[in-house]
Design a protein around this motif. Structure first.
Motif, PDB file in Angstrom:
ATOM      1  N   THR A   1       0.635  -1.009  -0.136  1.00  0.00           N
ATOM      2  CA  THR A   1       0.085   0.292   0.154  1.00  0.00           C
ATOM      3  C   THR A   1       0.608   1.233   0.033  1.00  0.00           C
ATOM      4  O   THR A   1       0.497   2.301  -0.174  1.00  0.00           O
ATOM      5  CB  THR A   1      -0.853   0.274   1.338  1.00  0.00           C
ATOM      6  OG1 THR A   1      -1.347  -1.103   1.096  1.00  0.00           O
ATOM      7  CG2 THR A   1      -1.557   1.406   0.707  1.00  0.00           C
ATOM      8  N   LEU A   2       2.267   1.100   1.010  1.00  0.00           N
ATOM      9  CA  LEU A   2       2.792   2.496   0.841  1.00  0.00           C
ATOM     10  C   LEU A   2       3.546   2.612  -0.352  1.00  0.00           C
ATOM     11  O   LEU A   2       3.533   3.693  -1.017  1.00  0.00           O
ATOM     12  CB  LEU A   2       3.732   2.221   2.350  1.00  0.00           C
ATOM     13  CG  LEU A   2       3.240   2.145   3.933  1.00  0.00           C
ATOM     14  CD1 LEU A   2       4.220   1.912   4.558  1.00  0.00           C
ATOM     15  CD2 LEU A   2       2.444   3.608   4.445  1.00  0.00           C
ATOM     16  N   ASP A   3       3.697   1.180  -1.077  1.00  0.00           N
ATOM     17  CA  ASP A   3       4.423   1.427  -2.635  1.00  0.00           C
ATOM     18  C   ASP A   3       3.592   1.927  -3.524  1.00  0.00           C
ATOM     19  O   ASP A   3       3.708   2.005  -4.631  1.00  0.00           O
ATOM     20  CB  ASP A   3       5.282   0.373  -2.753  1.00  0.00           C
ATOM     21  CG  ASP A   3       6.282  -0.358  -1.609  1.00  0.00           C
ATOM     22  OD1 ASP A   3       6.511   1.313  -1.073  1.00  0.00           O
ATOM     23  OD2 ASP A   3       6.664  -1.344  -2.108  1.00  0.00           O
ATOM     24  N   THR A   4       2.202   2.184  -3.270  1.00  0.00           N
ATOM     25  CA  THR A   4       1.120   2.494  -4.925  1.00  0.00           C
ATOM     26  C   THR A   4       0.853   3.690  -4.201  1.00  0.00           C
ATOM     27  O   THR A   4      -0.639   3.872  -3.342  1.00  0.00           O
ATOM     28  CB  THR A   4       0.245   1.132  -4.364  1.00  0.00           C
ATOM     29  OG1 THR A   4       1.068   0.242  -3.749  1.00  0.00           O
ATOM     30  CG2 THR A   4      -0.440   1.617  -5.555  1.00  0.00           C
ATOM     31  N   PRO A   5       1.234   4.265  -5.032  1.00  0.00           N
ATOM     32  CA  PRO A   5       0.961   5.731  -5.427  1.00  0.00           C
ATOM     33  C   PRO A   5      -0.381   6.325  -5.291  1.00  0.00           C
ATOM     34  O   PRO A   5      -1.586   5.484  -6.050  1.00  0.00           O
ATOM     35  CB  PRO A   5       1.078   6.959  -6.636  1.00  0.00           C
ATOM     36  CG  PRO A   5       2.192   5.630  -6.693  1.00  0.00           C
ATOM     37  CD  PRO A   5       2.611   4.892  -6.121  1.00  0.00           C
ATOM     38  N   GLY A   6      -1.575   7.202  -4.091  1.00  0.00           N
ATOM     39  CA  GLY A   6      -2.943   6.975  -4.408  1.00  0.00           C
ATOM     40  C   GLY A   6      -3.636   6.104  -3.243  1.00  0.00           C
ATOM     41  O   GLY A   6      -5.027   5.573  -3.399  1.00  0.00           O
TER      42      GLY A   6
END
Length: 109
Positions: free
Chosen positions: A55-60
């Motif tokens: 989740t942190l690695d996925t923008p937005g």
């Protein structure tokens, strides 16, 4: 912040959350329940880290925080049905994200 450092902070946060679970819920009165929750928490920890890191690695992607406000509001109102619905929705979302991430890691490795 580097991916490694962010993952380390995430793991620390999960440890901290687990440590706060018992006193915040008043579960110290039932050691069997405390041990069951602690064991389940440990079994799920690796998946929580994978899901949160993805989740942190996925923008937005706001899925780490998306459900919290609704869950807290349901708890404040004492609405067990609403709380269960939010938990189920969150679980379905997290399970889907984690499966995708694990499949991607398997394909890459």
């Amino acid at each position: 912040m580097s991916r490694h450092r962010c993952a380390a902070r995430l793991a620390d946060s999960l440890r901290s959350s687990a440590a706060r679970l018992r006193p915040s819920c008043g579960l110290y009165l039932n050691p069997v329940l405390v041990d069951s929750i602690r064991t389940l928490w440990q079994h799920c920890r690796a998946y929580k880290i994978v899901g949160a890191q993805g989740t942190l690695d996925t923008p937005g992607d706001d899925s780490l925080w998306r459900y919290q406000e609704r869950l807290v509001e349901a708890a404040r109102k004492g609405d067990a049905d609403a709380a269960a619905a939010v938990n189920n929705e969150s679980l379905i979302n997290a399970t889907s994200r984690i499966r995708v991430q694990l499949a991607a890691q398997e394909d890459a490795g």
